[in-house]
Design a protein around this motif. Sequence first.
Motif, PDB file in Angstrom:
ATOM      1  N   LEU A 136       0.880  -1.453  -0.065  1.00  0.00           N
ATOM      2  CA  LEU A 136       0.136   0.245  -0.028  1.00  0.00           C
ATOM      3  C   LEU A 136       0.902   1.270   0.006  1.00  0.00           C
ATOM      4  O   LEU A 136       0.505   2.257  -0.708  1.00  0.00           O
ATOM      5  CB  LEU A 136      -0.953  -0.050   1.166  1.00  0.00           C
ATOM      6  CG  LEU A 136      -2.059  -0.909   1.129  1.00  0.00           C
ATOM      7  CD1 LEU A 136      -3.011  -0.959   2.362  1.00  0.00           C
ATOM      8  CD2 LEU A 136      -3.115  -0.651   0.153  1.00  0.00           C
ATOM      9  N   PHE A 137       1.955   1.218   0.865  1.00  0.00           N
ATOM     10  CA  PHE A 137       2.757   2.512   1.038  1.00  0.00           C
ATOM     11  C   PHE A 137       3.499   2.457  -0.547  1.00  0.00           C
ATOM     12  O   PHE A 137       3.694   3.792  -1.067  1.00  0.00           O
ATOM     13  CB  PHE A 137       3.826   2.090   1.771  1.00  0.00           C
ATOM     14  CG  PHE A 137       5.131   3.191   1.914  1.00  0.00           C
ATOM     15  CD1 PHE A 137       4.614   4.377   2.602  1.00  0.00           C
ATOM     16  CD2 PHE A 137       6.243   3.055   1.453  1.00  0.00           C
ATOM     17  CE1 PHE A 137       5.100   5.668   2.702  1.00  0.00           C
ATOM     18  CE2 PHE A 137       7.152   4.006   1.532  1.00  0.00           C
ATOM     19  CZ  PHE A 137       6.824   5.315   2.132  1.00  0.00           C
ATOM     20  N   LEU A 138       3.827   1.619  -1.248  1.00  0.00           N
ATOM     21  CA  LEU A 138       4.648   1.541  -2.604  1.00  0.00           C
ATOM     22  C   LEU A 138       3.748   2.357  -3.614  1.00  0.00           C
ATOM     23  O   LEU A 138       3.731   3.071  -4.510  1.00  0.00           O
ATOM     24  CB  LEU A 138       5.207   0.335  -2.949  1.00  0.00           C
ATOM     25  CG  LEU A 138       5.952   0.206  -4.342  1.00  0.00           C
ATOM     26  CD1 LEU A 138       7.203   0.977  -4.193  1.00  0.00           C
ATOM     27  CD2 LEU A 138       6.146  -1.289  -4.435  1.00  0.00           C
ATOM     28  N   VAL A 139       2.230   1.719  -3.497  1.00  0.00           N
ATOM     29  CA  VAL A 139       1.157   1.959  -4.564  1.00  0.00           C
ATOM     30  C   VAL A 139       0.837   3.680  -4.075  1.00  0.00           C
ATOM     31  O   VAL A 139       0.595   4.164  -4.978  1.00  0.00           O
ATOM     32  CB  VAL A 139       0.054   1.055  -4.692  1.00  0.00           C
ATOM     33  CG1 VAL A 139      -0.973   1.712  -5.512  1.00  0.00           C
ATOM     34  CG2 VAL A 139       0.350  -0.024  -5.153  1.00  0.00           C
ATOM     35  N   GLY A 140       0.781   3.960  -3.035  1.00  0.00           N
ATOM     36  CA  GLY A 140       0.432   5.224  -2.636  1.00  0.00           C
ATOM     37  C   GLY A 140       1.431   6.151  -2.976  1.00  0.00           C
ATOM     38  O   GLY A 140       1.261   7.336  -3.097  1.00  0.00           O
ATOM     39  N   VAL A 175      -5.925   3.841  -1.372  1.00  0.00           N
ATOM     40  CA  VAL A 175      -4.970   3.451  -0.425  1.00  0.00           C
ATOM     41  C   VAL A 175      -5.046   3.956   1.008  1.00  0.00           C
ATOM     42  O   VAL A 175      -5.066   3.258   2.020  1.00  0.00           O
ATOM     43  CB  VAL A 175      -3.624   3.685  -1.329  1.00  0.00           C
ATOM     44  CG1 VAL A 175      -2.498   3.624  -0.087  1.00  0.00           C
ATOM     45  CG2 VAL A 175      -3.090   2.905  -2.162  1.00  0.00           C
ATOM     46  N   TYR A 176      -5.623   5.205   0.870  1.00  0.00           N
ATOM     47  CA  TYR A 176      -5.692   5.746   2.189  1.00  0.00           C
ATOM     48  C   TYR A 176      -6.937   5.087   3.078  1.00  0.00           C
ATOM     49  O   TYR A 176      -6.791   4.705   4.218  1.00  0.00           O
ATOM     50  CB  TYR A 176      -6.209   7.389   2.390  1.00  0.00           C
ATOM     51  CG  TYR A 176      -6.502   8.139   3.482  1.00  0.00           C
ATOM     52  CD1 TYR A 176      -5.526   8.322   4.361  1.00  0.00           C
ATOM     53  CD2 TYR A 176      -7.901   8.121   3.948  1.00  0.00           C
ATOM     54  CE1 TYR A 176      -6.032   8.796   5.707  1.00  0.00           C
ATOM     55  CE2 TYR A 176      -8.199   8.634   5.118  1.00  0.00           C
ATOM     56  CZ  TYR A 176      -7.199   9.142   5.861  1.00  0.00           C
ATOM     57  OH  TYR A 176      -7.619   9.818   7.184  1.00  0.00           O
ATOM     58  N   LYS A 177      -8.060   4.736   2.437  1.00  0.00           N
ATOM     59  CA  LYS A 177      -9.193   4.097   3.215  1.00  0.00           C
ATOM     60  C   LYS A 177      -8.432   2.790   3.623  1.00  0.00           C
ATOM     61  O   LYS A 177      -9.112   2.041   4.581  1.00  0.00           O
ATOM     62  CB  LYS A 177     -10.236   3.833   2.062  1.00  0.00           C
ATOM     63  CG  LYS A 177     -11.157   5.118   2.002  1.00  0.00           C
ATOM     64  CD  LYS A 177     -12.318   5.023   1.308  1.00  0.00           C
ATOM     65  CE  LYS A 177     -13.285   4.130   1.951  1.00  0.00           C
ATOM     66  NZ  LYS A 177     -14.535   3.769   1.576  1.00  0.00           N
TER      67      LYS A 177
END
Length: 117
Positions: free
Chosen positions: A6-10, A83-85
């Motif tokens: 998620l961090f990478l995609v965000g 990604v935040y959700k």
Amino acid sequence: MKKFGLFLVGGIAAITLLANVGPMIGLAISLVILYFVFKEFLKASKTPSKIAWAIIGLIALTASLANVPSIIGLVAAYVLYFVYKKWNETKETNKTVESDPFINFEKQWAELKNTKI
């Protein structure tokens, strides 16, 4: 591992969004100008003024079409929101099973059947 993904995609979505902020603002401004030009074109009663508004409208439309790649920025903003959700989501599956009144009822009913009065 899920948080890293998620961090990478965000991060990629944030960089893409920041790279497309300028075209997104340009698209918004050109669409607002195009809207007002269209309204003035409909209000115009004389042919020369309609021609002038049509030329201005074509220029605004060309500017809008030049900023169409900014839609990638809108998609990046949506991915960032997604990604935040997902990042702030908690595991509620165990909580819902334990707090489900029907499951608790079944457990209590089974206990009442086993107890002898």
